[in-house]
Motif scaffolding. Sequence first.
Motif, short mmCIF file in Angstrom:
data_model
loop_
_atom_site.label_atom_id
_atom_site.label_comp_id
_atom_site.label_asym_id
_atom_site.label_seq_id
_atom_site.Cartn_x
_atom_site.Cartn_y
_atom_site.Cartn_z
N HIS A 1 25.53 31.64 35.14
CA HIS A 1 26.94 31.85 34.80
C HIS A 1 27.69 30.53 34.96
O HIS A 1 28.52 30.39 35.87
CB HIS A 1 27.56 32.93 35.68
CG HIS A 1 26.95 34.28 35.53
ND1 HIS A 1 27.34 35.17 34.54
CD2 HIS A 1 25.97 34.89 36.23
CE1 HIS A 1 26.63 36.28 34.65
NE2 HIS A 1 25.78 36.13 35.66
N PRO A 2 27.41 29.54 34.10
CA PRO A 2 27.94 28.19 34.32
C PRO A 2 29.46 28.08 34.33
O PRO A 2 30.00 27.11 34.87
CB PRO A 2 27.34 27.39 33.15
CG PRO A 2 26.94 28.41 32.14
CD PRO A 2 26.56 29.63 32.90
N ALA A 3 30.16 29.04 33.74
CA ALA A 3 31.62 28.97 33.72
C ALA A 3 32.27 29.73 34.87
O ALA A 3 33.50 29.74 35.00
CB ALA A 3 32.15 29.53 32.38
N ALA A 4 31.47 30.30 35.73
CA ALA A 4 32.01 31.21 36.76
C ALA A 4 32.24 30.51 38.09
O ALA A 4 31.91 31.05 39.15
CB ALA A 4 31.08 32.39 36.93
N HIS A 5 32.83 29.31 38.06
CA HIS A 5 33.02 28.56 39.29
C HIS A 5 33.85 29.32 40.31
O HIS A 5 33.53 29.38 41.50
CB HIS A 5 33.69 27.21 39.01
CG HIS A 5 32.96 26.36 38.01
ND1 HIS A 5 33.45 25.14 37.61
CD2 HIS A 5 31.79 26.55 37.37
CE1 HIS A 5 32.60 24.61 36.73
NE2 HIS A 5 31.60 25.45 36.57
N ARG A 6 34.96 29.89 39.84
CA ARG A 6 35.88 30.58 40.75
C ARG A 6 35.21 31.81 41.35
O ARG A 6 35.33 32.09 42.55
CB ARG A 6 37.16 30.97 40.03
CG ARG A 6 38.07 29.80 39.72
CD ARG A 6 39.31 30.25 38.95
NE ARG A 6 40.17 29.14 38.63
CZ ARG A 6 41.21 28.76 39.37
NH1 ARG A 6 41.48 29.43 40.49
NH2 ARG A 6 41.96 27.74 39.02
N ALA A 7 34.50 32.55 40.51
CA ALA A 7 33.82 33.75 41.01
C ALA A 7 32.75 33.37 42.02
O ALA A 7 32.55 34.07 43.01
CB ALA A 7 33.21 34.53 39.84
N VAL A 8 32.06 32.26 41.76
CA VAL A 8 31.06 31.78 42.72
C VAL A 8 31.72 31.43 44.04
O VAL A 8 31.23 31.78 45.12
CB VAL A 8 30.29 30.57 42.14
CG1 VAL A 8 29.55 29.83 43.25
CG2 VAL A 8 29.31 31.03 41.08
N GLY A 9 32.85 30.73 43.97
CA GLY A 9 33.56 30.37 45.19
C GLY A 9 33.96 31.59 46.00
O GLY A 9 33.85 31.60 47.23
N THR A 10 34.39 32.64 45.31
CA THR A 10 34.76 33.88 45.99
C THR A 10 33.54 34.51 46.65
O THR A 10 33.60 34.96 47.80
CB THR A 10 35.39 34.87 44.99
OG1 THR A 10 36.58 34.29 44.45
CG2 THR A 10 35.75 36.18 45.68
N ALA A 11 32.41 34.53 45.94
CA ALA A 11 31.19 35.12 46.49
C ALA A 11 30.68 34.31 47.68
O ALA A 11 30.20 34.88 48.66
CB ALA A 11 30.12 35.22 45.41
N VAL A 12 30.79 32.99 47.59
CA VAL A 12 30.40 32.14 48.71
C VAL A 12 31.24 32.49 49.94
O VAL A 12 30.74 32.63 51.06
CB VAL A 12 30.53 30.65 48.36
CG1 VAL A 12 30.39 29.77 49.60
CG2 VAL A 12 29.49 30.25 47.32
N GLY A 13 32.55 32.65 49.71
CA GLY A 13 33.44 32.97 50.80
C GLY A 13 33.22 34.34 51.39
O GLY A 13 33.59 34.61 52.54
N ARG A 14 32.58 35.22 50.63
CA ARG A 14 32.31 36.57 51.11
C ARG A 14 30.92 36.71 51.70
O ARG A 14 30.49 37.81 52.05
CB ARG A 14 32.46 37.58 49.96
CG ARG A 14 33.88 37.72 49.44
CD ARG A 14 34.80 38.30 50.48
NE ARG A 14 34.46 39.68 50.82
CZ ARG A 14 34.95 40.33 51.87
NH1 ARG A 14 35.76 39.73 52.71
NH2 ARG A 14 34.60 41.59 52.10
N ASN A 15 30.21 35.61 51.84
CA ASN A 15 28.89 35.64 52.46
C ASN A 15 28.99 36.26 53.85
O ASN A 15 29.68 35.73 54.72
CB ASN A 15 28.33 34.21 52.56
CG ASN A 15 27.15 34.09 53.49
OD1 ASN A 15 26.36 35.03 53.63
ND2 ASN A 15 27.02 32.94 54.12
N PRO A 16 28.29 37.37 54.10
CA PRO A 16 28.44 38.02 55.40
C PRO A 16 27.53 37.45 56.49
O PRO A 16 27.72 37.77 57.67
CB PRO A 16 28.05 39.47 55.10
CG PRO A 16 27.04 39.35 54.00
CD PRO A 16 27.45 38.15 53.18
N ILE A 17 26.52 36.64 56.11
CA ILE A 17 25.53 36.19 57.09
C ILE A 17 25.69 34.69 57.28
O ILE A 17 24.87 33.87 56.84
CB ILE A 17 24.10 36.56 56.66
CG1 ILE A 17 24.01 38.02 56.19
CG2 ILE A 17 23.12 36.33 57.83
CD1 ILE A 17 22.65 38.43 55.69
N SER A 18 26.79 34.32 57.91
CA SER A 18 27.12 32.91 58.07
C SER A 18 26.01 32.17 58.80
O SER A 18 25.34 32.72 59.67
CB SER A 18 28.42 32.78 58.88
OG SER A 18 29.47 33.42 58.22
#
Length: 276
Positions: free
Chosen positions: A221-238
Amino acid sequence: MTDQAPAYHYAVIARALKIIDAGGPGLTLEGLAAEIGMSPAHFQRTFSAWVGVSPKKYQQYLAIGHARTLLAQRHTTLSAALEVGLSGTGRLHDLFLTWEAMAPGDYARGGAGLEIRWGWFDSPFGPALVMATDKGICGIGFADEIDAEAAMEDLVRRWPKAAYVEDRLAIAPMVDAAFGGRDTALHLIGAPFQVKVWEALLAIPSGHVTTYADIAGAIGHPAAHRAVGTAVGRNPISFLIPCHRALRRDGGLGGYHWGLERKRAMLAWEAARSEG
């Protein structure tokens, strides 16, 4: 708690980071130790026990611009990493992580029918709230920038219908393995897109970084930078899923759910260990 505990070492490092930020790179070992209230020898031992390099060397890793240096010198594009077999080196301490994702339908039900055991543990980066199912660790949060109750609420909100049981003893073996550099298992509980992003994070070698754009490309999903950033931020296993290794394209740290100081400390700790 003895002064050999990892959480003690991190507390010292966190204090040192604030002092370094305020005082700049010209701080001497003696000056930094005095600010922290230790003798230079004790301070040096504490640093070495935690990261294995001198305080002066570590100051370089803690510098705000170090993330840009990492991006310039140790930037891993995930597609290349996977092609040359680097996915295994993204593991904490070369830790072999197996992971299993919850079925999308189960995730959509908010964790209903799932039992999650939890407890507080010492970790290399301060007190850690760890949650686990019978399949593996599913959540890690940190408390100092927010209090313990807020950290608990943060993780519980992700799976509001699960049954939560405080049972530190039951999950201690997998937690000890995870923070001690031995085999453990993860249970990824998230939406399908989130799980793809978290799997991509696991492919980033320790001591290296990548960008949100690279992650977007790696998952198709090369255009999904923002969505990726959101998913990274929601990582539950820091920490075990290393979202701290994801940077902005310009080398900026971006955000970190458990505090930017902790993200900087994690990147510095890994970079020092990989070069030390």
